[in-house]
Design an enzyme around this catalytic site. Structure first.
Site, PDB file in Angstrom:
ATOM      1  N   LYS A   1     -75.611 -40.001 -37.438  1.00 28.17           N
ATOM      2  CA  LYS A   1     -76.643 -39.911 -36.404  1.00 28.17           C
ATOM      3  C   LYS A   1     -76.931 -38.468 -36.015  1.00 28.17           C
ATOM      4  O   LYS A   1     -77.110 -38.150 -34.852  1.00 28.17           O
ATOM      5  CB  LYS A   1     -76.204 -40.689 -35.149  1.00 28.17           C
ATOM      6  CG  LYS A   1     -75.802 -42.111 -35.391  1.00 28.17           C
ATOM      7  CD  LYS A   1     -77.000 -42.999 -35.524  1.00 28.17           C
ATOM      8  CE  LYS A   1     -76.549 -44.452 -35.571  1.00 28.17           C
ATOM      9  NZ  LYS A   1     -77.164 -45.215 -36.596  1.00 28.17           N
ATOM     10  N   CYS A   2     -76.985 -37.599 -36.973  1.00 30.90           N
ATOM     11  CA  CYS A   2     -77.124 -36.163 -36.748  1.00 30.90           C
ATOM     12  C   CYS A   2     -78.455 -35.683 -37.321  1.00 30.90           C
ATOM     13  O   CYS A   2     -78.981 -36.266 -38.261  1.00 30.90           O
ATOM     14  CB  CYS A   2     -75.959 -35.454 -37.450  1.00 30.90           C
ATOM     15  SG  CYS A   2     -75.981 -33.661 -37.361  1.00 30.90           S
ATOM     16  N   GLY A   3     -78.971 -34.625 -36.762  1.00 32.32           N
ATOM     17  CA  GLY A   3     -80.182 -34.028 -37.307  1.00 32.32           C
ATOM     18  C   GLY A   3     -79.993 -33.543 -38.735  1.00 32.32           C
ATOM     19  O   GLY A   3     -80.955 -33.407 -39.487  1.00 32.32           O
TER      20      GLY A   3
END
Length: 178
Positions: free
Chosen positions: A57-59
């Site tokens: 769930k990271c950029g």
């Protein structure tokens, strides 16, 4: 007796040379992302290993695609990409190991090796503690990369260095050539 002494000395020198060359980085055993046999990192001795702390769930999560492409491109030449899920930065890896595996396969077709999510802070994990000590740089966020060359040398790359970036590709190629 003399032969036995010579063999013992040769073995001791070999072990010292292995430790001095940094191969101790690969003396860790980790559990696979999905249930199975433990992953002995020593199986990667003599290869170039790119260790990446990953999160779903990271950029930077789209880097999974680039990591897979890098792995496919250089796997036959001796590159191993090793993904290690961690929830240290922004709590961006909350899923179970099974959920992480399903997410990576469905969204990015990931086939490179991954191990179970870290249950301790990244800097306290023995492998990462060794990498941090060797490279002199700790991860500041997800998708930090450590490139371990065939002799155990380590180069760190921050999260914003894309897997297909010229600087990382050049380092991988140099490590594979060396």
């Amino acid at each position: 007796m003399k032969k036995m002494f010579e063999l013992t000395c040769a073995l001791a020198l070999s072990m010292l040379a292995g430790a001095a060359s940094g191969n101790d980085l690969l003396q860790h055993t980790l559990n696979p992302l999905l249930p199975g046999k433990p992953v002995q990192l020593s199986q990667y001795a003599g290869k170039v290993v790119l260790v990446v702390n990953v999160a779903s769930k990271c950029g930077y999560t789209p880097q999974y695609e680039g990591l897979e492409a890098l792995y496919k491109r250089y796997q036959g030449k001796g590159l191993v990409v090793l993904g290690i899920p961690a929830n240290d930065f922004g709590a961006q890896e909350r899923g179970s190991n099974k959920e992480i595996a399903e997410f990576c396969k469905a969204n990015f077709g990931v086939g490179f090796p991954r191990v179970e999510k870290l249950e301790v802070p990244i800097g306290k994990h023995p492998l990462f503690a060794s990498l941090i000590a060797k490279a002199g740089k700790a991860p500041q966020w997800n998708f930090h990369k450590y490139l371990i060359d065939r002799k155990g040398g380590v180069t760190a790359f921050p999260s914003d260095v894309e897997p297909q970036s010229p600087v990382l590709v050049k380092a991988v190629e140099a490590a594979l050539a060396g």
